[in-house]
Design a protein around this motif. Sequence first.
Motif, PDB file in Angstrom:
ATOM      1  N   TRP A 118       3.789 -16.548  -8.475  1.00 15.88           N
ATOM      2  CA  TRP A 118       3.857 -14.816  -7.224  1.00 15.88           C
ATOM      3  C   TRP A 118       3.402 -13.656  -8.492  1.00 15.88           C
ATOM      4  N   HIS A 119       2.557 -12.754  -8.200  1.00 18.42           N
ATOM      5  CA  HIS A 119       2.894 -11.639  -8.923  1.00 18.42           C
ATOM      6  C   HIS A 119       3.087 -10.023  -7.590  1.00 18.42           C
ATOM      7  N   ALA A 120       3.253  -8.850  -8.379  1.00 20.63           N
ATOM      8  CA  ALA A 120       3.844  -7.779  -6.485  1.00 20.63           C
ATOM      9  C   ALA A 120       2.957  -6.756  -7.361  1.00 20.63           C
ATOM     10  N   ALA A 121       2.257  -6.102  -6.679  1.00 17.34           N
ATOM     11  CA  ALA A 121       1.549  -4.372  -7.242  1.00 17.34           C
ATOM     12  C   ALA A 121       1.635  -4.015  -5.484  1.00 17.34           C
ATOM     13  N   GLY A 122       2.051  -2.926  -6.584  1.00 20.82           N
ATOM     14  CA  GLY A 122       2.653  -1.654  -5.040  1.00 20.82           C
ATOM     15  C   GLY A 122       2.194  -0.034  -5.508  1.00 20.82           C
ATOM     16  N   VAL A 123       1.323   0.061  -4.785  1.00 20.86           N
ATOM     17  CA  VAL A 123       0.429   1.968  -4.749  1.00 20.86           C
ATOM     18  C   VAL A 123       1.497   2.811  -4.329  1.00 20.86           C
ATOM     19  N   SER A 124       1.747   3.997  -4.940  1.00 20.60           N
ATOM     20  CA  SER A 124       2.767   5.482  -4.345  1.00 20.60           C
ATOM     21  C   SER A 124       3.633   5.023  -3.514  1.00 20.60           C
ATOM     22  N   MET A 125       3.612   5.099  -2.142  1.00 19.78           N
ATOM     23  CA  MET A 125       5.246   4.993  -2.201  1.00 19.78           C
ATOM     24  C   MET A 125       5.766   3.396  -1.552  1.00 19.78           C
ATOM     25  N   GLY A 126       4.343   2.427  -1.412  1.00 25.62           N
ATOM     26  CA  GLY A 126       4.375   1.277  -1.401  1.00 25.62           C
ATOM     27  C   GLY A 126       5.293   0.594  -2.600  1.00 25.62           C
ATOM     28  N   GLY A 127       5.252   1.839  -3.544  1.00 28.58           N
ATOM     29  CA  GLY A 127       5.588   0.700  -4.902  1.00 28.58           C
ATOM     30  C   GLY A 127       6.796   1.480  -5.188  1.00 28.58           C
ATOM     31  N   PHE A 139       3.006  -1.843   5.929  1.00 23.25           N
ATOM     32  CA  PHE A 139       4.066  -1.405   6.341  1.00 23.25           C
ATOM     33  C   PHE A 139       3.335  -0.856   8.052  1.00 23.25           C
ATOM     34  N   ARG A 140       5.020  -0.605   8.928  1.00 24.56           N
ATOM     35  CA  ARG A 140       5.181  -0.735  10.273  1.00 24.56           C
ATOM     36  C   ARG A 140       3.950   0.283  10.573  1.00 24.56           C
ATOM     37  N   SER A 141       3.396  -0.104  11.576  1.00 21.72           N
ATOM     38  CA  SER A 141       2.190   0.833  12.339  1.00 21.72           C
ATOM     39  C   SER A 141       1.252   1.349  11.262  1.00 21.72           C
ATOM     40  N   HIS A 167       0.438  -1.413  -0.047  1.00 21.80           N
ATOM     41  CA  HIS A 167      -0.101   0.333   0.257  1.00 21.80           C
ATOM     42  C   HIS A 167       0.238   1.190  -0.145  1.00 21.80           C
ATOM     43  N   GLY A 168       0.167   2.650  -0.423  1.00 23.51           N
ATOM     44  CA  GLY A 168       0.915   3.371  -0.119  1.00 23.51           C
ATOM     45  C   GLY A 168       0.825   4.036   0.959  1.00 23.51           C
ATOM     46  N   LEU A 169       0.975   5.275   1.119  1.00 23.73           N
ATOM     47  CA  LEU A 169       1.455   6.471   3.313  1.00 23.73           C
ATOM     48  C   LEU A 169       0.487   6.067   3.080  1.00 23.73           C
TER      49      LEU A 169
END
Length: 343
Positions: A154-163, A116-118, A86-88
């Motif tokens: 497996w595939h991966a996707a990340g959005v914004s910061m996570g990407g 991500f943590r928290s 996920h993103g920020l």
Amino acid sequence: MQTIYGALAARYHRISFVRERVNTPDGDFIDFDWAAPGLFSDKTAGNTPASPDPGLAPTAARRWMQDSDWAGIPDTPNTPALILFHGLEGSSKSHYAQAIAQYFRARGWIVVVAHFRSCSGFMNRMARAYYSGDSEDIGFMFSTAMARVPHAKWHAAGVSMGGNAMLKYLGERPEMAGRLASCAAISVPLDLAASGSSLSDTFAGRYFYTRYFLKSMKHKVYEKARRFPGTVDIYKLGHVRTLRDFDDMYTAPMHGYKNALDYWTRASSKPWLKELMIPALVLNARNDPFVPEPSLPGTADCSDHVLLHQPAEGGHAGFVTGSFPGYLGWLPARLARYFETRL
């Protein structure tokens, strides 16, 4: 407006998850939200109705994973699976995560959202948090998810910061090409200095978007200051007004960088696009208010494994389509078209 409307008003299908908490080597934890054929958030593995865990009420998960639940997940070789970053300040509750996870789960994929943590609805145990270049945590998330379902494709996707964190890690680790079929990065601030400056210095970035992010980010850091006296300068935190201010006083020094500019420069994923050995879709709308168009990569910035898609519209992780009130179906369908050519 596409960014704001996509986040607040556009329609999308919703999904609930089963949560797994995994301890990290440094004594913290990371929460993974799973959805898969044979795994039901409202039933246990024995098909017994499961009451929602009240402790998970603020999250998109309804219950905690049990050891017996893993037996219900398909064990057919090459079952398609997706790990989503996920993103920020995002989570599995975020509109884009919900839309993507529901779309792929409905088509028989195993889906896991790695928090991500928290960001999972629970504060992490340490004074540190998460940041855009955290390759160590990205690697831990990949290895944990893949170990749980080793037979999957497996595939991966990340959005914004996570990407950004995902692309940086995959550029640093060419050996992942043998473990990951493909990846997709959505609305990623590949040049963190350009995006950070835009969010800190433009009117919309400073007075709208940054205020939205800082509301939760500063709350978390105040809580960390209470739990870990002396680790955070409360006076400086009270005077934080921009993303640059926040990264200067907390993110950068807490995670081993000199200042915001050093952090933004060294944690950016754009320099790593040439090193990618995994098929990668990099999707950025040219009207993204977080990502200045001149900072977007060209083909000369990328390896032959990278496909750049830069539509004129879409905003930041918005991509709303259809008649009013609009629908968030375009993005998951675009990812599926890319991934399915690599199954």
